[in-house]
Design a protein around this motif. Structure first.
Motif, PDB file in Angstrom:
ATOM      1  N   THR A 157       0.820  -1.212   0.000  1.00 15.79           N
ATOM      2  CA  THR A 157       0.000   0.000   0.000  1.00 15.79           C
ATOM      3  C   THR A 157       0.853   1.262   0.000  1.00 15.79           C
ATOM      4  OG1 THR A 157      -1.697  -1.251   1.187  1.00 15.79           O
ATOM      5  CG2 THR A 157      -1.970   1.119   1.165  1.00 15.79           C
ATOM      6  N   SER A 158       2.173   1.125   0.215  1.00 17.49           N
ATOM      7  CA  SER A 158       3.049   2.302   0.190  1.00 17.49           C
ATOM      8  C   SER A 158       3.152   2.902  -1.217  1.00 17.49           C
ATOM      9  CB  SER A 158       4.442   1.949   0.712  1.00 17.49           C
ATOM     10  OG  SER A 158       5.129   1.091  -0.181  1.00 17.49           O
ATOM     11  N   HIS A 159       2.642   2.202  -2.231  1.00 17.37           N
ATOM     12  CA  HIS A 159       2.595   2.777  -3.573  1.00 17.37           C
ATOM     13  C   HIS A 159       1.643   3.975  -3.640  1.00 17.37           C
ATOM     14  CE1 HIS A 159       5.105   0.005  -5.771  1.00 17.37           C
ATOM     15  NE2 HIS A 159       4.420  -1.042  -5.334  1.00 17.37           N
ATOM     16  N   VAL A 160       0.648   3.998  -2.739  1.00 13.15           N
ATOM     17  CA  VAL A 160      -0.347   5.076  -2.756  1.00 13.15           C
ATOM     18  C   VAL A 160       0.352   6.399  -2.460  1.00 13.15           C
ATOM     19  CG1 VAL A 160      -2.480   5.949  -1.719  1.00 13.15           C
ATOM     20  CG2 VAL A 160      -2.172   3.474  -2.052  1.00 13.15           C
ATOM     21  N   SER A 161       0.261   7.334  -3.379  1.00  7.05           N
ATOM     22  CA  SER A 161       1.015   8.585  -3.274  1.00  7.05           C
ATOM     23  C   SER A 161       0.660   9.383  -2.026  1.00  7.05           C
ATOM     24  CB  SER A 161       0.780   9.436  -4.524  1.00  7.05           C
ATOM     25  OG  SER A 161      -0.601   9.686  -4.712  1.00  7.05           O
ATOM     26  N   ALA A 162      -0.582   9.310  -1.557  1.00  8.67           N
ATOM     27  CA  ALA A 162      -0.987  10.064  -0.374  1.00  8.67           C
ATOM     28  C   ALA A 162      -0.169   9.656   0.844  1.00  8.67           C
ATOM     29  CB  ALA A 162      -2.473   9.859  -0.106  1.00  8.67           C
ATOM     30  N   LEU A 163       0.159   8.367   0.962  1.00  7.57           N
ATOM     31  CA  LEU A 163       0.979   7.902   2.076  1.00  7.57           C
ATOM     32  C   LEU A 163       2.404   8.429   1.949  1.00  7.57           C
ATOM     33  CD1 LEU A 163       0.092   4.157   2.803  1.00  7.57           C
ATOM     34  CD2 LEU A 163      -0.307   6.141   4.251  1.00  7.57           C
ATOM     35  N   ARG A 164       2.939   8.337   0.765  1.00  7.57           N
ATOM     36  CA  ARG A 164       4.310   8.807   0.536  1.00  7.57           C
ATOM     37  C   ARG A 164       4.439  10.294   0.862  1.00  7.57           C
ATOM     38  NH1 ARG A 164       7.463   5.850  -4.055  1.00  7.57           N
ATOM     39  NH2 ARG A 164       6.801   3.708  -3.730  1.00  7.57           N
ATOM     40  N   GLU A 165       3.472  11.070   0.395  1.00 11.60           N
ATOM     41  CA  GLU A 165       3.511  12.512   0.623  1.00 11.60           C
ATOM     42  C   GLU A 165       3.394  12.845   2.105  1.00 11.60           C
ATOM     43  OE1 GLU A 165       0.325  13.770  -1.846  1.00 11.60           O
ATOM     44  OE2 GLU A 165       1.423  13.381  -3.723  1.00 11.60           O
ATOM     45  N   ALA A 166       2.562  12.088   2.837  1.00 14.63           N
ATOM     46  CA  ALA A 166       2.392  12.345   4.266  1.00 14.63           C
ATOM     47  C   ALA A 166       3.676  12.047   5.032  1.00 14.63           C
ATOM     48  CB  ALA A 166       1.236  11.508   4.811  1.00 14.63           C
ATOM     49  N   VAL A 167       4.328  10.928   4.725  1.00 12.04           N
ATOM     50  CA  VAL A 167       5.577  10.582   5.405  1.00 12.04           C
ATOM     51  C   VAL A 167       6.644  11.627   5.114  1.00 12.04           C
ATOM     52  CG1 VAL A 167       7.444   8.887   5.548  1.00 12.04           C
ATOM     53  CG2 VAL A 167       5.069   8.114   5.484  1.00 12.04           C
ATOM     54  N   GLU A 168       6.742  12.055   3.859  1.00 15.98           N
ATOM     55  CA  GLU A 168       7.733  13.076   3.496  1.00 15.98           C
ATOM     56  C   GLU A 168       7.427  14.411   4.181  1.00 15.98           C
ATOM     57  OE1 GLU A 168       9.506  11.944  -0.857  1.00 15.98           O
ATOM     58  OE2 GLU A 168       7.549  12.932  -0.819  1.00 15.98           O
ATOM     59  N   HIS A 169       6.144  14.713   4.317  1.00 16.14           N
ATOM     60  CA  HIS A 169       5.750  15.980   4.938  1.00 16.14           C
ATOM     61  C   HIS A 169       6.157  16.038   6.409  1.00 16.14           C
ATOM     62  CE1 HIS A 169       3.348  19.536   5.888  1.00 16.14           C
ATOM     63  NE2 HIS A 169       2.820  18.863   6.897  1.00 16.14           N
ATOM     64  N   TYR A 170       5.896  14.966   7.141  1.00 13.86           N
ATOM     65  CA  TYR A 170       6.135  14.980   8.586  1.00 13.86           C
ATOM     66  C   TYR A 170       7.573  14.629   8.971  1.00 13.86           C
ATOM     67  CZ  TYR A 170       1.129  15.557   9.208  1.00 13.86           C
ATOM     68  OH  TYR A 170      -0.158  16.060   9.169  1.00 13.86           O
ATOM     69  N   TYR A 171       8.306  13.961   8.097  1.00  9.07           N
ATOM     70  CA  TYR A 171       9.677  13.582   8.424  1.00  9.07           C
ATOM     71  C   TYR A 171      10.728  14.328   7.610  1.00  9.07           C
ATOM     72  CZ  TYR A 171       8.437   9.720  11.530  1.00  9.07           C
ATOM     73  OH  TYR A 171       7.971   8.974  12.591  1.00  9.07           O
ATOM     74  N   GLY A 172      10.311  14.892   6.479  1.00 13.06           N
ATOM     75  CA  GLY A 172      11.269  15.536   5.585  1.00 13.06           C
ATOM     76  C   GLY A 172      11.688  14.572   4.492  1.00 13.06           C
ATOM     77  N   SER A 173      11.589  15.008   3.245  1.00 14.30           N
ATOM     78  CA  SER A 173      11.839  14.115   2.111  1.00 14.30           C
ATOM     79  C   SER A 173      13.263  13.575   2.093  1.00 14.30           C
ATOM     80  CB  SER A 173      11.541  14.838   0.795  1.00 14.30           C
ATOM     81  OG  SER A 173      12.340  16.008   0.677  1.00 14.30           O
ATOM     82  N   GLN A 174      14.218  14.326   2.661  1.00 16.58           N
ATOM     83  CA  GLN A 174      15.611  13.887   2.634  1.00 16.58           C
ATOM     84  C   GLN A 174      15.855  12.673   3.529  1.00 16.58           C
ATOM     85  OE1 GLN A 174      14.507  16.631   4.027  1.00 16.58           O
ATOM     86  NE2 GLN A 174      15.242  16.698   6.154  1.00 16.58           N
ATOM     87  N   LYS A 175      14.947  12.401   4.463  1.00 14.34           N
ATOM     88  CA  LYS A 175      15.103  11.252   5.373  1.00 14.34           C
ATOM     89  C   LYS A 175      14.400   9.994   4.870  1.00 14.34           C
ATOM     90  CE  LYS A 175      15.519  13.769   9.769  1.00 14.34           C
ATOM     91  NZ  LYS A 175      14.934  13.906  11.129  1.00 14.34           N
ATOM     92  N   VAL A 176      13.490  10.162   3.917  1.00 13.42           N
ATOM     93  CA  VAL A 176      12.617   9.050   3.537  1.00 13.42           C
ATOM     94  C   VAL A 176      13.249   8.184   2.452  1.00 13.42           C
ATOM     95  CG1 VAL A 176      10.330   8.407   2.692  1.00 13.42           C
ATOM     96  CG2 VAL A 176      10.602  10.429   4.148  1.00 13.42           C
ATOM     97  N   VAL A 177      13.201   6.879   2.678  1.00 19.49           N
ATOM     98  CA  VAL A 177      13.676   5.894   1.711  1.00 19.49           C
ATOM     99  C   VAL A 177      12.502   4.997   1.347  1.00 19.49           C
ATOM    100  CG1 VAL A 177      15.243   3.956   1.311  1.00 19.49           C
ATOM    101  CG2 VAL A 177      16.008   5.924   2.672  1.00 19.49           C
ATOM    102  N   PHE A 178      12.233   4.865   0.053  1.00 22.04           N
ATOM    103  CA  PHE A 178      11.144   4.003  -0.402  1.00 22.04           C
ATOM    104  C   PHE A 178      11.710   2.644  -0.803  1.00 22.04           C
ATOM    105  CE2 PHE A 178       9.724   8.350  -1.551  1.00 22.04           C
ATOM    106  CZ  PHE A 178       8.642   8.426  -0.692  1.00 22.04           C
ATOM    107  N   SER A 179      11.077   1.604  -0.331  1.00 25.92           N
ATOM    108  CA  SER A 179      11.514   0.261  -0.697  1.00 25.92           C
ATOM    109  C   SER A 179      11.417   0.077  -2.208  1.00 25.92           C
ATOM    110  CB  SER A 179      10.636  -0.777   0.011  1.00 25.92           C
ATOM    111  OG  SER A 179      10.919  -2.074  -0.466  1.00 25.92           O
ATOM    112  N   PRO A 180      12.445  -0.491  -2.853  1.00 26.26           N
ATOM    113  CA  PRO A 180      12.395  -0.677  -4.304  1.00 26.26           C
ATOM    114  C   PRO A 180      11.365  -1.715  -4.749  1.00 26.26           C
ATOM    115  CG  PRO A 180      14.346  -1.710  -3.380  1.00 26.26           C
ATOM    116  CD  PRO A 180      13.721  -0.921  -2.271  1.00 26.26           C
ATOM    117  N   ASP A 181      11.029  -2.643  -3.856  1.00 24.07           N
ATOM    118  CA  ASP A 181      10.030  -3.674  -4.171  1.00 24.07           C
ATOM    119  C   ASP A 181       9.152  -3.876  -2.937  1.00 24.07           C
ATOM    120  OD1 ASP A 181       8.591  -5.686  -5.343  1.00 24.07           O
ATOM    121  OD2 ASP A 181      10.127  -7.230  -5.067  1.00 24.07           O
ATOM    122  N   PRO A 182       8.306  -2.874  -2.612  1.00 26.42           N
ATOM    123  CA  PRO A 182       7.569  -2.896  -1.351  1.00 26.42           C
ATOM    124  C   PRO A 182       6.601  -4.060  -1.198  1.00 26.42           C
ATOM    125  CG  PRO A 182       6.752  -1.152  -2.775  1.00 26.42           C
ATOM    126  CD  PRO A 182       8.006  -1.678  -3.404  1.00 26.42           C
TER     127      PRO A 182
END
Length: 197
Positions: A157-182
């Motif tokens: 479900t991490s493919h859903v852009s709303a989740l990605r944007e929320a994590v980047e918003h609250y933690y900062g995009s420079q800290k976030v790593v997305f799994s290559p094959d979630p």
């Protein structure tokens, strides 16, 4: 390090410091609930009622919604017109080939935005009546630990852009790593754990 694992049934948060699990939280809202809300919106678009769906067909329709969702993300390209065909029950039993009730809707960004922001009573969450998107954003905000160096977002479900944007918003995009094959993270983790044993 912080890890958000967005699966089919739950959104899980784990904070690890010096190899020790310091915080573990879980939200009972994830991919399957999103599939249910997609079906609800799709039926409305098709001018069909939830009561029109036979219990026997519900798993099939939810699987179709899941397939639409997985095809739509992460690229968010319109899938174009889609159809819902409802089975009917008559004196001879269930007719799976009937097209007596059919509806068409368009699977695109507008459709998914409506699904993500749709107000619903999501059981077992902090706010009794909210949207899927807002519910997940509230959870991520409440899990924010700004002292962590890295945040990993994984699970199908991490493919859903709303989740990605929320994590980047609250933690900062420079800290976030997305799994290559979630979608395969759990399976790969179990295999590696067994190999390490």
């Amino acid at each position: 390090i912080a890890i958000f694992d967005a699966g089919s049934s739950t959104l899980d948060f784990t904070y690890i410091q010096l190899g020790q699990k310091m915080v573990i939280r879980s939200l009972n809202v994830a991919g399957y609930k999103l599939d249910e809300m997609m079906l609800e919106v799709a039926l409305e678009k098709c001018k069909l009622a939830r009561n029109d769906v036979l219990p026997e067909q519900l798993p099939k329709l939810l699987m179709e919604m899941r397939e639409f969702k997985e095809s739509f993300y992460p690229d968010q390209q319109s899938l174009g017109p889609k159809s819902i065909f409802l089975w009917i029950r008559n004196a001879n039993g269930i007719d799976k080939d009937s097209t007596a009730k059919r509806g068409d809707f368009t699977m695109d960004q507008n459709f998914m935005n409506e699904v993500l922001n749709r107000q619903a009573n999501l059981q077992g969450v902090m706010v009794p009546a909210t949207s899927w998107k807002q519910c997940c954003e509230n959870f991520i905000q409440n899990c924010s630990i700004h002292t962590c160096d890295k945040v990993i977002l994984t699970g199908g479900t991490s493919h859903v852009s709303a989740l990605r944007e929320a994590v980047e918003h609250y933690y900062g995009s420079q800290k976030v790593v997305f799994s290559p094959d979630p979608s395969s993270t759990v399976a790969n983790g179990l295999c590696n754990a067994k190999r390490l044993e």
